[in-house]
Design a protein around this motif. Structure first.
Motif, short mmCIF file in Angstrom:
data_model
loop_
_atom_site.label_atom_id
_atom_site.label_comp_id
_atom_site.label_asym_id
_atom_site.label_seq_id
_atom_site.Cartn_x
_atom_site.Cartn_y
_atom_site.Cartn_z
N PRO A 32 0.81 -1.23 0.00
CA PRO A 32 0.00 0.00 0.00
C PRO A 32 0.84 1.27 0.00
CG PRO A 32 -0.81 -1.59 1.61
CD PRO A 32 0.50 -2.11 1.14
N SER A 33 2.06 1.20 0.49
CA SER A 33 2.88 2.41 0.57
C SER A 33 3.61 2.73 -0.73
CB SER A 33 3.91 2.27 1.69
OG SER A 33 4.79 1.19 1.44
N ALA A 34 3.54 1.81 -1.71
CA ALA A 34 4.26 2.04 -2.96
C ALA A 34 3.69 3.22 -3.72
CB ALA A 34 4.20 0.78 -3.82
N ARG A 35 4.56 4.09 -4.18
CA ARG A 35 4.14 5.24 -4.98
C ARG A 35 4.27 4.89 -6.45
NH1 ARG A 35 8.53 8.82 -2.03
NH2 ARG A 35 9.52 6.80 -2.41
N MET A 36 3.14 4.85 -7.13
CA MET A 36 3.15 4.46 -8.55
C MET A 36 2.28 5.39 -9.36
SD MET A 36 0.81 0.98 -8.49
CE MET A 36 1.82 0.22 -7.22
N ALA A 37 2.59 5.46 -10.65
CA ALA A 37 1.82 6.25 -11.60
C ALA A 37 1.92 5.58 -12.96
CB ALA A 37 2.32 7.69 -11.66
N ALA A 38 1.03 5.98 -13.85
CA ALA A 38 0.95 5.34 -15.17
C ALA A 38 1.24 6.35 -16.27
CB ALA A 38 -0.43 4.73 -15.38
N PHE A 39 1.78 5.82 -17.36
CA PHE A 39 2.08 6.62 -18.55
C PHE A 39 1.50 5.89 -19.76
CE2 PHE A 39 5.16 9.94 -20.06
CZ PHE A 39 4.86 9.86 -21.41
N PRO A 40 0.22 6.14 -20.09
CA PRO A 40 -0.37 5.49 -21.26
C PRO A 40 0.13 6.12 -22.55
CG PRO A 40 -1.96 6.97 -20.24
CD PRO A 40 -0.74 6.99 -19.37
N LEU A 41 0.63 5.29 -23.44
CA LEU A 41 1.17 5.79 -24.71
C LEU A 41 0.11 5.90 -25.80
CD1 LEU A 41 4.47 3.70 -24.77
CD2 LEU A 41 4.30 6.17 -24.44
N VAL A 42 -1.01 5.20 -25.62
CA VAL A 42 -2.10 5.22 -26.61
C VAL A 42 -3.38 5.64 -25.91
CG1 VAL A 42 -3.46 3.85 -28.24
CG2 VAL A 42 -1.01 3.41 -27.99
N GLY A 43 -3.88 6.82 -26.23
CA GLY A 43 -5.12 7.28 -25.61
C GLY A 43 -4.90 7.84 -24.22
N PRO A 44 -5.97 8.35 -23.61
CA PRO A 44 -5.84 9.04 -22.32
C PRO A 44 -5.73 8.11 -21.12
CG PRO A 44 -8.12 9.09 -23.06
CD PRO A 44 -7.32 8.46 -24.20
#
Length: 276
Positions: A32-44
């Motif tokens: 739960p403490s992991a800091r993550m984010a996403a970077f979609p290359l196709v679409g929003p």
């Protein structure tokens, strides 16, 4: 986003976004403490929005839906729609994130691996596009994966063994897409004990055309094996249901009520299977 990220998820496709968001949710449950984010290359990246995963870049949808490399005409339409400038913006955004990312989770074909080659952090790659059963990885892809990735999760055991023979650290725990299927208890009117064919025509713009092509194949299958049943997971309502009905005797069964009415069931004129 200025904070340090334990994990950046890079994916290139709508289905790939869904797979990646499912994996990210599972990781968040474990850490739960992991800091993550996403970077979609196709679409929003709507799948990330639904899963509550922040995105660090919002890509514009291209006319090809991410398949411009398959057709020169589709690629030309993507270029006209700003594909080159979008790619430059993505590369610049990824460059600015370097130094603030602890690890990468890459989901899709080789493209997100290529886009993140400058990153000198552990990379895990979920290879959704290629399989030795249909389209093995190219030699140049194998060389890139062997050098760039800490681990590659192949779609099947055959592909994992093939990659491993070429020095790729590949393993297989099955096709992650199958974990996206959630039984809902719908009664599709299928006969017990008869063979069932599951049809997944996709979710991009051409899914209706895919479904019609598959229907033609199934019509020939049912002609030889009348007991075969088919169930399709549809991305939405058919724009013109009569097109499917005209494909060799497919017809809509009796009307259904409640939630089941939305499944738009179909059945062959023979004793073949229903579409749900």
């Amino acid at each position: 986003m200025e904070t340090q990220l334990d994990l950046l998820i890079v994916s290139n496709g709508h289905g790939e976004d869904a797979i990646a968001s499912r994996l990210a949710t599972a990781l968040a449950d474990r850490r739960p403490s992991a800091r993550m984010a996403a970077f979609p290359l196709v679409g929003p990246g709507e799948a990330y929005d639904r899963a509550g995963i922040p995105t660090v870049f919002r890509s514009r949808p291209m006319p090809s839906g991410g398949f411009g490399w398959q057709d020169p005409r589709a690629f030309a339409r993507d270029v006209a729609a700003g594909f080159l400038s979008l790619t430059a913006s993505q590369m610049d955004a990824l460059r600015r994130l370097q130094g603030r990312v602890g690890a990468l989770l890459l989901v899709g074909d080789i493209y997100p691996v290529l886009m993140t080659l400058p990153y000198r952090v552990p990379k895990a790659f979920v290879a959704t596009a290629r399989s030795d059963y249909i389209a093995p990885h190219l030699a140049v892809e194998r060389r890139i994966l062997a050098r760039a990735c800490r681990v590659v999760f192949a779609r099947d055991e055959l592909t994992a063994r093939s990659l491993a023979r070429h020095g790729v650290p590949a393993v297989s725990f099955g096709n992650v897409m199958m974990d996206m299927l959630t039984p809902e208890g719908l009664d599709l009117g299928l006969r017990d004990g008869a063979p069932i064919v599951g049809v997944l025509p996709g979710s991009r713009r051409d899914w209706c055309d895919n479904l019609l092509a598959i229907a033609d194949v199934l019509r020939r299958v049912v002609a030889r094996r009348p007991l075969v049943q088919a169930v399709a997971a549809l991305a939405g309502p058919l724009p013109d249901p009569s097109r499917l009905a005209r494909r060799g005797g497919w017809s809509r069964p009796g009307s259904r009520s409640g939630r089941q009415a939305s499944t738009a069931g179909w059945r062959t004129a023979r004793e073949g299977g229903g579409w749900g």
